[in-house]
Scaffold this active site. Structure first.
Site, short mmCIF file in Angstrom:
data_model
loop_
_atom_site.label_atom_id
_atom_site.label_comp_id
_atom_site.label_asym_id
_atom_site.label_seq_id
_atom_site.Cartn_x
_atom_site.Cartn_y
_atom_site.Cartn_z
CE LYS A 1 -4.03 -0.29 4.72
NZ LYS A 1 -5.35 0.29 5.00
CG HIS B 1 -2.11 -0.87 1.12
ND1 HIS B 1 -2.06 -2.19 1.50
CD2 HIS B 1 -3.37 -0.64 0.69
CE1 HIS B 1 -3.24 -2.75 1.28
NE2 HIS B 1 -4.06 -1.83 0.80
N1 LIG Z 1 -13.15 -0.74 3.14
C1 LIG Z 1 -12.58 -0.30 2.01
O1 LIG Z 1 -12.91 -0.73 0.90
C2 LIG Z 1 -11.53 0.76 2.11
C3 LIG Z 1 -10.93 1.31 0.97
C4 LIG Z 1 -10.00 2.34 1.12
C5 LIG Z 1 -9.69 2.81 2.38
N2 LIG Z 1 -10.26 2.23 3.48
C6 LIG Z 1 -10.01 2.71 4.83
O2 LIG Z 1 -10.71 3.94 4.99
C7 LIG Z 1 -10.01 4.76 5.93
C8 LIG Z 1 -9.72 6.13 5.27
O3 LIG Z 1 -8.86 5.92 4.19
P1 LIG Z 1 -8.34 7.13 3.30
O4 LIG Z 1 -7.34 6.51 2.40
O5 LIG Z 1 -9.49 7.90 2.72
O6 LIG Z 1 -7.59 8.00 4.42
P2 LIG Z 1 -7.29 9.58 4.47
O7 LIG Z 1 -7.02 10.09 3.10
O8 LIG Z 1 -6.29 9.76 5.55
O9 LIG Z 1 -8.67 10.21 4.94
C9 LIG Z 1 -9.19 10.09 6.24
C10 LIG Z 1 -10.03 11.31 6.50
O10 LIG Z 1 -10.75 11.16 7.72
C11 LIG Z 1 -10.90 12.45 8.27
N3 LIG Z 1 -11.30 12.35 9.68
C12 LIG Z 1 -10.55 11.96 10.75
N4 LIG Z 1 -11.30 12.01 11.87
C13 LIG Z 1 -12.55 12.41 11.51
C14 LIG Z 1 -13.79 12.64 12.20
N5 LIG Z 1 -13.89 12.49 13.55
N6 LIG Z 1 -14.88 13.04 11.50
C15 LIG Z 1 -14.81 13.24 10.18
N7 LIG Z 1 -13.66 13.03 9.44
C16 LIG Z 1 -12.56 12.63 10.11
C17 LIG Z 1 -9.56 13.10 8.03
O11 LIG Z 1 -9.70 14.48 8.04
P3 LIG Z 1 -8.42 15.44 8.33
O12 LIG Z 1 -7.52 15.27 7.18
O13 LIG Z 1 -9.06 16.76 8.42
O14 LIG Z 1 -7.81 14.94 9.63
C18 LIG Z 1 -9.19 12.59 6.64
O15 LIG Z 1 -9.63 13.47 5.61
C19 LIG Z 1 -8.75 3.96 6.33
O16 LIG Z 1 -9.02 3.24 7.51
C20 LIG Z 1 -8.56 2.99 5.17
O17 LIG Z 1 -7.90 1.80 5.56
C21 LIG Z 1 -11.16 1.23 3.36
#
Ligand SMILES: NC(=O)c1ccc[n+]([C@@H]2O[C@H](COP(=O)([O-])OP(=O)(O)OC[C@H]3O[C@@H](n4cnc5c(N)ncnc54)[C@H](OP(=O)(O)O)[C@@H]3O)[C@@H](O)[C@H]2O)c1
Length: 226
Positions: A139, A135
């Site tokens: 991550k 990844h």
């Molecule tokens: N299940 C699936 O198919 C799948 C696929 C892809 C990713 N994921 C998972 O999804 C999660 C996010 O992935 P990502 O790649 O999108 O990460 P990312 O780019 O780091 O985005 C996470 C976002 O969450 C926000 N956040 C944190 N605390 C919050 C809260 N209390 N309320 C609202 N927003 C909040 C952050 O905002 P700030 O930047 O303002 O802190 C950030 O924009 C990870 O756990 C990843 O493993 C799952």
């Protein structure tokens, strides 16, 4: 439908785009709008059909708790919180809400899981198995939720716990490989995501599916119904 999306990072932003393309109203809360799930009040959630969470493990646990307390259905894409899964499941079942979680919402990965399940037969015939996952460098959790799911699927069918080897580098969206090695041949089964749109589409379709339903569901068990 009215969706409330928590998290507008790499994946959340695409979830919002896909949901709007599919005709839904989407409100987005970023971390500064929702510290410690403080924005998830009964009043703010009144018009919401389903909440979707793509945040971080700590934030997601607080968001799940607030949604369960308010009786709101939620789709959780965030990974890295699964040691709390039995507790959350009990809370959802007691509250009678609807809940879908998934280590990977891509339909392709779920087909890959089925192939992995069948391939685990190799372990009964002298093959040595391993899981590799790759990844992007930012991550937060390792091993990935998808790799842990693969490990679980293989353990269910063969009683063998495969080692997981994780790599974090560059901009890799998500690559998972399961390999089986014998003195005579090797088997490689691989899934390589080209973009996050596959995750986003699965999450939006799961939200459409869980609206108005009760129960605790793993995406792996419901994707065929979408
Ligand atoms: N299940 C699936 O198919 C799948 C696929 C892809 C990713 N994921 C998972 O999804 C999660 C996010 O992935 P990502 O790649 O999108 O990460 P990312 O780019 O780091 O985005 C996470 C976002 O969450 C926000 N956040 C944190 N605390 C919050 C809260 N209390 N309320 C609202 N927003 C909040 C952050 O905002 P700030 O930047 O303002 O802190 C950030 O924009 C990870 O756990 C990843 O493993 C799952």
């Amino acid at each position: 439908m009215n969706f409330l999306l928590l998290g507008c990072g790499k994946t959340g932003a695409l979830v919002a785009e896909l949901a709007r393309e599919r005709g839904h109203d989407v409100r987005v809360l970023r971390s500064q709008d929702n510290p410690n799930a403080s924005a998830l009040t009964p009043q703010n959630l009144r018009e919401v059909d389903v909440v979707l969470d793509f945040t971080s493990p700590d934030a997601a646990l607080k968001n799940m708790e607030a949604c369960i307390q308010t009786g709101k259905n939620i789709v959780v894409g965030t990974t890295g919180w699964y040691e709390e899964l039995p507790k959350i499941r009990a809370r959802v079942e007691a509250a009678g809400t609807g809940f879908v979680f998934g280590a990977n919402f891509s339909l392709g990965v779920n087909i890959f899981f089925e192939i992995a399940r069948a391939s685990a037969a190799a372990l009964k015939h002298g093959y040595f198995g391993q899981i590799f996952e790759r990844h992007h460098a930012k991550k937060k959790d390792a091993p990935s939720g998808t790799a842990l799911s693969l490990q679980h699927i293989v353990r269910e069918t063969s009683d063998v716990e495969l080692e997981i080897v994780s790599f974090r580098e560059g901009e890799v969206v998500g690559m998972h490989e399961i390999t089986f090695d014998s003195p005579h041949d090797d088997i490689y089964i691989c899934h390589d995501s080209k973009s996050r749109r596959g995750f986003a589409e699965g999450a939006v379709r799961a939200a459409e599916w869980v609206a108005g339903k009760k129960g605790f569901y793993d995406f792996r068990d419901i994707w065929r119904q979408l």
